[in-house]
Scaffold this motif. Structure first.
Motif, PDB file in Angstrom:
ATOM      1  N   GLN A   1       9.758  21.897  10.520  1.00 46.06           N
ATOM      2  CA  GLN A   1      10.616  22.100   9.350  1.00 46.06           C
ATOM      3  C   GLN A   1       9.810  22.632   8.167  1.00 46.06           C
ATOM      4  OE1 GLN A   1      12.835  18.634   8.307  1.00 46.06           O
ATOM      5  NE2 GLN A   1      14.086  19.669   6.797  1.00 46.06           N
ATOM      6  N   GLY A   2      10.279  23.750   7.601  1.00 47.25           N
ATOM      7  CA  GLY A   2       9.675  24.299   6.396  1.00 47.25           C
ATOM      8  C   GLY A   2       8.362  25.023   6.592  1.00 47.25           C
ATOM      9  N   TYR A   3       7.960  25.277   7.844  1.00 49.09           N
ATOM     10  CA  TYR A   3       6.661  25.916   8.076  1.00 49.09           C
ATOM     11  C   TYR A   3       6.644  27.339   7.505  1.00 49.09           C
ATOM     12  CZ  TYR A   3       2.612  27.940  10.396  1.00 49.09           C
ATOM     13  OH  TYR A   3       1.421  28.576  10.647  1.00 49.09           O
ATOM     14  N   LEU A   4       5.597  27.657   6.731  1.00 50.13           N
ATOM     15  CA  LEU A   4       5.410  28.995   6.166  1.00 50.13           C
ATOM     16  C   LEU A   4       4.398  29.759   7.006  1.00 50.13           C
ATOM     17  CD1 LEU A   4       5.168  28.160   2.347  1.00 50.13           C
ATOM     18  CD2 LEU A   4       7.200  28.700   3.704  1.00 50.13           C
ATOM     19  N   TYR A   5       4.711  31.047   7.304  1.00 47.34           N
ATOM     20  CA  TYR A   5       3.852  31.817   8.200  1.00 47.34           C
ATOM     21  C   TYR A   5       3.576  33.232   7.727  1.00 47.34           C
ATOM     22  CZ  TYR A   5       8.689  32.776   9.568  1.00 47.34           C
ATOM     23  OH  TYR A   5      10.031  33.068   9.545  1.00 47.34           O
ATOM     24  N   ARG A   6       4.250  33.712   6.706  1.00 48.51           N
ATOM     25  CA  ARG A   6       4.054  35.100   6.298  1.00 48.51           C
ATOM     26  C   ARG A   6       3.048  35.192   5.154  1.00 48.51           C
ATOM     27  NH1 ARG A   6       8.911  37.806   6.196  1.00 48.51           N
ATOM     28  NH2 ARG A   6       9.903  36.117   7.341  1.00 48.51           N
ATOM     29  N   LEU A   7       2.166  36.225   5.236  1.00 47.55           N
ATOM     30  CA  LEU A   7       1.150  36.472   4.229  1.00 47.55           C
ATOM     31  C   LEU A   7       1.395  37.834   3.591  1.00 47.55           C
ATOM     32  CD1 LEU A   7      -2.013  35.294   6.219  1.00 47.55           C
ATOM     33  CD2 LEU A   7      -0.727  33.999   4.525  1.00 47.55           C
TER      34      LEU A   7
END
Length: 779
Positions: free
Chosen positions: A567-573
């Motif tokens: 839940q809520g994982y951020l992966y874009r840079l």
């Protein structure tokens, strides 16, 4: 020992939720010192009242407080006379009072409080009686004085076991131990917070039936032969279940749920007269469960609302229930979380307690080994008339065994803003004397007009007029000077939120992405087709562009579920050039989004786990494209609130309050629900409020007069008393603020190390605290 065994057994029980039962049921073993203190003070209060002559209070204190050695020494020096004149008659009166004493723990757990009271009453009897049999004395105390209720079957079993073992210790013939008393009517398994429905039929209101039930309880308690036990048990069933089947009302169904002889599940109600033959008690003591509303089912909340008119943390309801169980003149003493001292949602509980005569309050800090909560003991007396009352306040926050003893008039709390309860220290009383009346009047006048963004908008004209008439030196609530709203909740952070490559958060993502992908591949059987043909996720991450990597993650989430990576994982840079210059955006772009043929990411304030004061360069950005903004405005799972404040400068703070509040200036951009934000509506600059909130005084004020919990919410901020500054005061604080900002900017650009910045900021803090103390006339 058995109490600690109970806690550990309960901790090992697995529920459907996967939580251990101890945590979900809020059960924690009460330290012996706390049990002893509450039992002694409850008995003392009862005997003071029953003897009715303060001349004998000192003798009662000797009786309760002295150790055996001290008590014997006292008796020998006073000729065995505790009371002076009429010694025999006073002793007789106290013994009679003890014989009639009734005490209940409505959430008894493993029986710590009933057993503590048993030992205290036994010792008190022994000091008064010339001859006695400890075995018979204990039986009499258990039969006549001590009662316990708990919703947990295992707790009742252990409470009964502890009572039985305490009797065995004093069995006169250890070679021929007699059958033990039956405690089925002493400790019952029931839901203490649900009353018996009144209904149309009250079969046990009949006096004859009541006499028969009373006889059965007494006979069954003392029955030592199996046949005798069965006889009285069958008579009980004949009297109760034989009548219960009259009708199929809620009441009859409740009555059917109570079987004192089988405790595999709790009765769905508690009624002291039906279960114990007692209407009211002289003392209510205990440690109610530490369970909040989040851990209650919808059905439980509905039942609480029906019973009490509200649904809150369970300990709050136990106060209401406990006071209802008291005789007139009786006292309640609980150890509970002390969150009710200040927060708005516990105002009803403070109103209840302050409507009674408070005996004492004991700030016990955190005496529990496993409960992460600060606690207090609260004792109130149920009197028809409220008197001008002085409260003994024990401050055990530094030393539980030797607390500071303070005295305060009860009307101090009644006259405080929001009727908060606070430690009546010299510092707090100075603040109270300076600001209590002013702030209370402001609160009474304005709170209903500023407590929400919607109310502020509704009362805009009145507030504008009020703001135009304030002058230096005035005290004003912060909510009257500012506006603000809850930030954006995307409901899918991974899709919209990016991390800037130059920040430390980017390194966390680079390290976590391979593992997240491998775990998802294993769990969901994700194929190479979903990875753009790559069989090895690390190769894919090394070879694809960041925009393509983000698309892969987006597509996998779309196909396998929003929380496939957690839940809520951020992966874009993203690179810095992908972030738009907010200063050049048009109003249309701010409100409706930016075309994707331009840089369309904008700074996104997502709170600050590091707790930066003064200034923060947010590591996050949100994709503010036209498509995204339109979706976020209309998606029911997203909360697009506070948009009128997006792209405006203001001030913010870290919502988790650890020792001192941490406020910072807010740059123009978008913010989320964790970025608590307000925006000034007067000529006073935002940085002035940042200075105030960063002072030690305001943290101290919040902790004692607004919210003593670990979270500082937007409604807490709106209650802050603000001194309208003079031009000179503003100028002095502006210098402090600008210096702090320069230090923080150099820290973010690595011109200063964290350690160097900290040293410089500590010097700034000292200057700030002196200025704010002068501003509020504290020095």
């Amino acid at each position: 020992m058995l109490g600690q065994v109970f806690e550990n057994l309960l901790a090992s029980q697995n529920e459907d939720t996967g939580q251990n039962a101890r945590k979900s049921k809020g059960a924690f073993y009460t330290p012996r010192d706390i049990v002893s203190f509450i039992c002694k003070e409850s008995l003392r209060e009862y005997l003071y009242q029953k003897v009715g002559n303060s001349t004998f209070n000192q003798g009662i204190d000797f009786l309760i407080d002295y150790s055996d050695a001290e008590f014997l020494a006292r008796k020998s020096t006073s000729g065995a006379d505790l009371w002076g004149v009429n010694s025999k008659s006073v002793t007789k009166k106290i013994v009679e009072a003890l014989d009639n004493y009734k005490v209940i723990d409505p959430a008894c757990g493993s029986g710590a409080f009933p057993m503590g009271m048993l030992q205290l009453l036994l010792r008190t009897y022994e000091r008064l009686l010339k001859s006695f049999n400890p075995y018979d004395l204990k039986l009499s105390i258990i039969e006549n004085s001590i009662f316990g209720v708990d919703i947990e079957p295992m707790a009742i079993e252990i409470s009964r076991l502890r009572a039985w073992l305490s009797v065995i210790i004093d069995e006169p013939d250890k070679q021929n131990i007699q059958p033990l008393p039956n405690l089925d009517f002493k400790f019952v398994c029931a839901d203490s917070l649900r009353s018996l429905s009144k209904g149309e039929i009250s079969f046990f209101d009949d006096q004859e039936l009541d006499k028969k039930l009373s006889e059965i309880r007494q006979k069954y308690f003392n029955a030592r032969v199996k046949n005798s036990k069965e006889t009285w048990k069958n008579k009980y069933y004949a009297l109760t279940t034989g009548n219960v089947h009259i009708g199929e009302s809620v009441r009859s169904e409740q009555l059917k749920s109570f079987d004192p002889f089988k405790i595999n599940k709790p009765a769905t109600f508690f009624d002291s007269f039906f279960m114990f033959g007692i209407n009211k008690f002289d003392s209510v003591i205990g440690n109610p469960p530490y369970v909040g509303t989040k851990n209650r089912s919808a059905a439980d909340k509905k039942n609480l609302e029906k019973e009490f008119g509200f649904a809150d943390d369970l300990y709050s309801h136990f106060f209401f229930k406990g006071i209802d169980l008291l005789e007139e003149g009786g006292s309640l003493s609980y150890i509970t979380s002390k969150t009710f001292w200040t927060i708005q949602s516990k105002r009803n509980l403070r109103n209840l307690l302050l409507s009674k005569n408070i005996n004492y309050i004991f700030d016990t800090a955190n005496p529990f080994e496993s409960a992460m909560v600060d606690t207090a003991i609260t004792s109130v007396k149920k009197d028809k008339a409220r008197i001008e009352n002085k409260i003994n306040f024990f401050d055990g926050s530094d030393n539980l065994i030797e607390p500071k003893i303070l005295e305060v008039n009860q009307n101090v709390f009644e006259n405080a803003q929001n009727k908060v309860i606070f430690t009546p220290s010299v510092e707090n009383m100075k603040i109270y004397d300076l600001y209590s009346n002013k702030v209370r009047m402001l609160h009474e006048t304005w709170w209903d007009k500023i407590s929400t963004s919607k109310k502020i908008e509704q009362n805009k004209k009145e507030l504008e007029e009020y703001r135009n008439n304030i002058k230096p030196g005035d005290i004003v609530l912060l909510g009257s000077l500012t506006e603000g709203g809850q930030g954006l909740a995307t409901a899918n952070n991974g899709k919209y939120i990016a991390v800037r490559k130059l920040t430390k958060w980017a390194n966390n993502i680079l390290k976590s992405r391979p593992k997240k992908l491998k775990d998802a591949i294993k769990k969901y059987n994700i194929s190479a087709d979903d990875l753009r043909g790559y069989s090895n996720p690390e190769c894919m991450l090394n070879e694809l562009k960041e925009s393509d990597i983000a698309e892969v993650f987006d597509e996998i989430k779309e196909k396998y579920g929003r929380d496939v990576f957690g839940q809520g994982y951020l992966y874009r840079l993203i690179d810095e050039e992908e972030i738009a210059d907010v200063g050049t955006l048009t109003e249309d772009e701010k409100q409706n989004g930016i075309s994707t043929d331009k840089s369309y990411y904008v700074p996104y304030d997502k709170g600050d786990k590091d707790g930066n004061r003064w200034y923060l360069e947010t590591p996050f950005a949100i994709a503010w494209s036209r498509e995204n903004v339109e979706f976020l405005k209309t998606d029911p799972s997203a909360r697009y609130q506070g948009y009128k404040y997006f792209f405006k400068k203001g001030f913010s703070w870290t919502d988790v309050n650890s020792t001192y509040l941490k406020s910072r200036i807010k740059n123009a951009g978008v913010f989320d629900v964790l970025s608590m934000s307000l925006f000034t509506q007067v000529a006073i600059p935002d940085w002035y409020f940042v200075c105030l909130i960063n002072s030690k005084f305001i943290s101290f004020y919040v902790d004692n007069f607004i919210n003593s919990t670990s979270h500082f919410q937007i409604n807490d901020a709106r209650q802050l008393p603000i001194v309208i500054p003079s031009k000179l005061q503003l100028k002095r604080l502006e210098k402090i603020f600008n210096t702090a900002i320069q230090i923080k900017e150099k820290q973010f650009s690595k011109e200063l190390s964290d350690e160097e910045s900290q040293i410089k900021l500590e010097h700034i803090q000292n200057n700030l605290d002196i200025e704010i103390a002068n501003l509020y006339h504290l020095i």
